[in-house]
Motif scaffolding. Structure first.
Motif, mmCIF file in Angstrom:
data_model
loop_
_atom_site.group_PDB
_atom_site.id
_atom_site.type_symbol
_atom_site.label_atom_id
_atom_site.label_comp_id
_atom_site.label_asym_id
_atom_site.label_seq_id
_atom_site.Cartn_x
_atom_site.Cartn_y
_atom_site.Cartn_z
ATOM 1 N N HIS A 191 6.286 -7.811 -42.458
ATOM 2 C CA HIS A 191 5.569 -7.507 -43.694
ATOM 3 C C HIS A 191 6.497 -7.786 -44.873
ATOM 4 O O HIS A 191 7.699 -7.953 -44.703
ATOM 5 C CB HIS A 191 5.158 -6.033 -43.747
ATOM 6 C CG HIS A 191 4.233 -5.608 -42.652
ATOM 7 N ND1 HIS A 191 2.867 -5.704 -42.757
ATOM 8 C CD2 HIS A 191 4.484 -5.095 -41.424
ATOM 9 C CE1 HIS A 191 2.312 -5.243 -41.637
ATOM 10 N NE2 HIS A 191 3.273 -4.878 -40.818
ATOM 11 N N CYS A 199 2.595 -5.494 -50.012
ATOM 12 C CA CYS A 199 3.053 -6.396 -48.960
ATOM 13 C C CYS A 199 2.942 -7.835 -49.467
ATOM 14 O O CYS A 199 1.919 -8.230 -50.002
ATOM 15 C CB CYS A 199 2.207 -6.206 -47.707
ATOM 16 S SG CYS A 199 2.723 -7.229 -46.325
ATOM 17 N N CYS A 237 -0.067 -10.558 -43.129
ATOM 18 C CA CYS A 237 0.210 -9.863 -41.874
ATOM 19 C C CYS A 237 -1.059 -9.495 -41.117
ATOM 20 O O CYS A 237 -0.998 -8.764 -40.136
ATOM 21 C CB CYS A 237 1.027 -8.608 -42.160
ATOM 22 S SG CYS A 237 0.234 -7.528 -43.363
ATOM 23 N N HIS A 246 -4.218 -7.275 -44.983
ATOM 24 C CA HIS A 246 -2.944 -7.470 -45.690
ATOM 25 C C HIS A 246 -3.026 -7.033 -47.151
ATOM 26 O O HIS A 246 -2.150 -6.329 -47.650
ATOM 27 C CB HIS A 246 -2.540 -8.946 -45.582
ATOM 28 C CG HIS A 246 -1.677 -9.446 -46.677
ATOM 29 N ND1 HIS A 246 -0.336 -9.122 -46.764
ATOM 30 C CD2 HIS A 246 -1.954 -10.230 -47.749
ATOM 31 C CE1 HIS A 246 0.171 -9.700 -47.858
ATOM 32 N NE2 HIS A 246 -0.784 -10.364 -48.456
ATOM 33 N N MET A 270 -2.507 -3.355 -48.165
ATOM 34 C CA MET A 270 -1.244 -2.656 -47.902
ATOM 35 C C MET A 270 -0.550 -2.296 -49.183
ATOM 36 O O MET A 270 -0.024 -3.163 -49.871
ATOM 37 C CB MET A 270 -0.319 -3.551 -47.071
ATOM 38 C CG MET A 270 -0.486 -3.398 -45.590
ATOM 39 S SD MET A 270 0.822 -4.228 -44.692
ATOM 40 C CE MET A 270 2.158 -3.047 -44.795
HETATM 41 CU CU1 CUA Z 1 1.706 -6.331 -44.403
HETATM 42 CU CU2 CUA Z 1 0.798 -8.200 -45.501
#
Ligand code: CUA
Length: 147
Positions: free
Chosen positions: A90, A129, A133, A137, A140
């Protein structure tokens, strides 16, 4: 008489010398070495996972990370984030309340990245982030306050 091979060699030698000199001047000034010689006033442990961040002043048990805790950090003092990941890689990017990127590192499984920073401006900071991921994502995020 001109020797084109010799000219070419001299050109690349000059280029190489310039690159080596520039690298030796700029690499020691790269942000990775920031505050390396100072003791941090606070340490924050951070564990990233799909799809949130666990923040704690205590070391995090990666088997049972829980939900973490509210983090408050002192303004104008060096603090250290110890950033790791529970699952995949991440990003760990800190933004101030104007949305400006302040500092960042990666959250990698099996490795702890130490990020030291001094927050001069009190307020709320957001962690986002920066590494794709998974499907959530973009959701996050976490935050902490500086007082
Ligand atoms: Cu964790 Cu993008």
């Amino acid at each position: 008489m001109k020797d084109p091979l010799k000219n070419r060699f001299l050109f690349f030698l000059t280029l190489l010398t310039i690159v080596v000199v520039l690298l030796s001047v700029t690499i020691p000034k790269s942000p990775y070495y920031v505050y390396a010689d100072q003791e941090p006033a606070a340490v924050v442990f951070a564990a990233a996972r799909q799809f949130n961040f666990v923040l704690s002043k205590q070391d995090i048990d990666l088997e049972k990370p829980g939900m973490g805790e509210e983090i408050e950090l002192p303004a104008g003092e060096v603090v250290e984030f110890r950033v790791t990941s529970i699952d995949v890689t991440h990003g760990f990017a800190i933004y101030d309340d104007t949305g400006t990127l302040v500092a960042q590192t990666q959250a990698m499984p099996g490795y702890v990245n130490r990020l030291r920073w001094k927050f001069d401006k009190p307020g709320t900071y957001n962690i986002l982030c920066l590494e794709f991921c998974g499907l959530a994502h973009a959701n996050m995020r976490a935050s902490f306050t500086v007082k």
